[in-house]
Design an enzyme around this catalytic site. Sequence first.
Site, PDB file in Angstrom:
ATOM      1  N   ASP A 137       0.634   3.720  -3.136  1.00 12.76           N
ATOM      2  CA  ASP A 137       0.245   5.100  -2.872  1.00 12.76           C
ATOM      3  C   ASP A 137       1.204   6.065  -3.572  1.00 12.76           C
ATOM      4  O   ASP A 137       0.788   7.042  -4.194  1.00 12.76           O
ATOM      5  CB  ASP A 137       0.257   5.316  -1.344  1.00 12.76           C
ATOM      6  N   ASP A 171      -7.410   0.905   0.691  1.00 16.63           N
ATOM      7  CA  ASP A 171      -6.064   0.412   1.031  1.00 16.63           C
ATOM      8  C   ASP A 171      -5.663  -0.723   0.098  1.00 16.63           C
ATOM      9  O   ASP A 171      -4.534  -0.770  -0.392  1.00 16.63           O
ATOM     10  CB  ASP A 171      -6.020  -0.093   2.481  1.00 16.63           C
ATOM     11  N   GLU A 187       0.843  -1.199   0.000  1.00 13.68           N
ATOM     12  CA  GLU A 187       0.000   0.000   0.000  1.00 13.68           C
ATOM     13  C   GLU A 187       0.882   1.255   0.000  1.00 13.68           C
ATOM     14  O   GLU A 187       0.609   2.226  -0.715  1.00 13.68           O
ATOM     15  CB  GLU A 187      -0.897  -0.033   1.238  1.00 13.68           C
ATOM     16  N   GLU A 244      -4.725   0.566  -3.367  1.00 18.78           N
ATOM     17  CA  GLU A 244      -3.349   1.056  -3.439  1.00 18.78           C
ATOM     18  C   GLU A 244      -2.342  -0.092  -3.420  1.00 18.78           C
ATOM     19  O   GLU A 244      -1.337  -0.058  -4.132  1.00 18.78           O
ATOM     20  CB  GLU A 244      -3.058   2.015  -2.272  1.00 18.78           C
TER      21      GLU A 244
END
Lengths: 250, 250
Positions: free
Chosen positions: B64, B132, B60, B135
């Site tokens: 991101d 989450d 994640e 990502e």
Amino acid sequence: MPFSRIYYLYLSPNRAYIRKLKNVLGFVPGNIKLYKMAFRHKSVAKTIKDGVKNSNERLEFLGDAVLGSVVAELLFKLYPYKDEGFLTELRSKIVSRVNLNQLSRKLGLNEFIEYDARMISYPNKQSSLLGDAFEAVIGAVYMDKGYAFTREFLLNRIIKPHVDIHMLEVTETNFKSRLIEWCQHFGKEIQFVQVANPPGDSSKLFHVEVVIDGETCGFGKDFNKKSAEKLAAEKACELLKIFEVEEFSR
Amino acid sequence: MPFSRIYYLYLSPNRAYIRKLKNVLGFVPGNIKLYKMAFRHKSVAKTIKDGVKNSNERLEFLGDAVLGSVVAELLFKLYPYKDEGFLTELRSKIVSRVNLNQLSRKLGLNEFIEYDARMISYPNKQSSLLGDAFEAVIGAVYMDKGYAFTREFLLNRIIKPHVDIHMLEVTETNFKSRLIEWCQHFGKEIQFVQVANPPGDSSKLFHVEVVIDGETCGFGKDFNKKSAEKLAAEKACELLKIFEVEEFSR
């Protein structure tokens, strides 16, 4: 040697600038306008359209994102057994204004930056002029050469020779002591106040505010009280632009 | 059809999973372990070494960053005459938890997520489980296929068909009214308090705190008082995890 390279280095009206830039970056830049823009602080920028200036701020936005991505991958691979909290913290040390300002100076980017000395108080350690230009240059390299090139450039030309990741890893950036020292220096009263959970939050997090001369300057929360204080101090340092401790240390 | 593709789709012990995943992602994944990890919430993860779990949190972190970079470039090119404040705000709308949760649902990623239902209250609109995982999947694609592929995947498979950037541009995410509505719903007292400049800051910025039931839940500063309030409200919404207004609206 391809013709474009010969042109840029020996024939272009910008050849002196391009050669100087090549010495710093280690490659021959393609679109020179991008790099000129990357070094142009908003204090000397002109409005080009609809109120938007030809300053380096847009490239800084882009470069910040690309840098974040390259460093994220580097740390992800370098530390296979560390959790995302560790990775996030280490990345923010690497891309902190303090570190990027230093990198910018090391590379010699300061010689290229255009700014209006009447408008900004540079050089001073609280200025982010250098770090901002550093990020903008990353944005320019990305627009000029693409992701793969920028990634190699960052890893091999910048990070490997100039950034000691393992030292940053163990160096605790002590925002709390930095902030306390700053307050002592300027005769401010500082308190770390533990506040109750906000409404609706029944977690066991500690909520801490930094209060300086009666005003909340930072807020942090964590399951550990010391960490919450640290986070709050970090926010306050950011708000008050307390980047480096040497400047006001006794 | 290359052999690896035949193997993954027809011979691998994971072939059913891989086919299902291919239908969602639009390509045949290479390293299936990465994708399995991307869908593993920490509530069902096992400790692999030194206290680190094989959950999706590290992916994640990576995803991101990659998403931020791809969206930054997209907006940089799409809006050549907008300043970095505009670009930053629009990007945060695109990568907001609300938007990523929705994207995750649209793509059908929810069918893949592994989590312990006793530990987290999903599905609920305040959960970030879906976003989450979204990502983390980006992180997995990046590790599996590289930046160029991930960029194309995000732009052509996700953003173009599913994200209405121009609508997001004009949609004002009204954090202030969202927060006020939430406070009314839960019978909380809310105040926007303008506070004096922190020590050392002689700028003309407005400093605003959001105080809910006597506790500071957010802080914002801007040259415009309304904008400072908006920023403070946004921080408070983040802190209190007020993602969507429908849930408690009358």
